[in-house]
Scaffold this active site. Sequence first.
Site, PDB file in Angstrom:
ATOM      1  N   LYS A  47      33.751  28.491  33.244  1.00 28.28           N
ATOM      2  CA  LYS A  47      33.483  29.681  34.039  1.00 28.28           C
ATOM      3  C   LYS A  47      34.144  29.600  35.412  1.00 28.28           C
ATOM      4  CE  LYS A  47      29.784  32.444  36.136  1.00 28.28           C
ATOM      5  NZ  LYS A  47      28.338  32.603  36.322  1.00 28.28           N
ATOM      6  N   SER A 104      27.395  37.407  35.433  1.00 25.77           N
ATOM      7  CA  SER A 104      28.737  37.153  35.938  1.00 25.77           C
ATOM      8  C   SER A 104      29.593  36.296  35.001  1.00 25.77           C
ATOM      9  CB  SER A 104      28.653  36.464  37.304  1.00 25.77           C
ATOM     10  OG  SER A 104      27.986  35.209  37.192  1.00 25.77           O
ATOM     11  N   SER A 128      22.986  35.638  34.486  1.00 27.52           N
ATOM     12  CA  SER A 128      24.439  35.652  34.368  1.00 27.52           C
ATOM     13  C   SER A 128      24.982  35.038  33.100  1.00 27.52           C
ATOM     14  CB  SER A 128      25.066  34.938  35.566  1.00 27.52           C
ATOM     15  OG  SER A 128      24.711  35.567  36.765  1.00 27.52           O
TER      16      SER A 128
END
Length: 377
Positions: A47, A104, A128
């Site tokens: 990520k 996210s 997220s």
Amino acid sequence: MELAEALETIERLDPEVSAFTEVWAREALAAEPDGDLPLAGVPLAVKGPAGLRAYTARRLTAAGAVAVGATSVPGPGSPWLTWGLGAHGPTRNPWRADRTPGGSSAGAAVAVATGMARVATGGDGAGSVRIPAAWCGVFGLKTTNGLLPTPDRTGLASAGLLTRTAAEARPFLRCLLGPGGPAPAPAPAPAPTDGTAPGDGPAPAGGRTPAAPLPLRAVWSPDLGFAGTDPEVLAVTVAAVARLQSAGVIRLSGREAVLVDPKDAWTAVRAGRPADGAAVRAENDRRLDDVFADADVLLTPVTPNRPHGHDGPGAGVYSTSLTWAFNLSGHPAAAVPAGFTPDGCPAGLQMVARRGADAALLEAAVAAQRHLPTTRP
């Protein structure tokens, strides 16, 4: 072979979905996986631009996984939004290109859903990991807060993983919690099951984590007492709960799970004013302790809404409404694919367990997913 296939899939699909900000094809192909390692050659997506420095990525690569690229997150200067910005523009939901994949950990979920990686790392500070997992039709796990190291000083964020199914997450969680990592809470004693579902695969080296006895004692809440859940999302998740009940995976207690809306408390903690959210946090902890006094899992929809367009969800709509309570409380929580709304958008079922029961939660999710839809876009 798997690594080469993943890189070919990235080259073919990423211009359409924009899941990656960087792709490390040359470095990945140059890697020489050690066949003695448990994750040798497994394609890993990390990520964000700093993803390789994350504890989860370091543990997985040490076990042989090969990082293929950095996945998209919201763009620089963005508010806390459920979208992503990759090398080819806004990250697109693999089921509906006109919708966001959530965030996210946006690109992480898309990479796993489309086969560009077998596992992706994520961080979950308000949902997220769970939100993009739900909206992309994959499995996402938020670990118990504080169990694994993160750079977040507020204590809200915890490390997470995304895989296509819960069963596929087993070897990765084992690497994170195994020798040299934090010890997982003991899982309940195993119970016999009727076969395995497609995608279960073999148990990781060292044996399968014991499964919780079935049926699981479950509490179902459509809204945690405050969220306005979309009727179509609610219909999908109610049907999923009914299937689990019919299959003998869960036994509903009839107990309610009603929390105080954690929005203001979460915002206060995020802003560095934890005292302003202390009262709500303490009350919700008390209520959750009461729920888990005689329940194995708490079930809710992952989000109260469907994947929204790339221009945002609209004023006053919080995709995090049903997830961020567990960032405040610290409980481990997972998103399991539950089905689809009539417009073709995936919806997820959230499963929450006691603090520290991460391994047992994963096994509960494996048991649940055997009876729920598992498809690929």
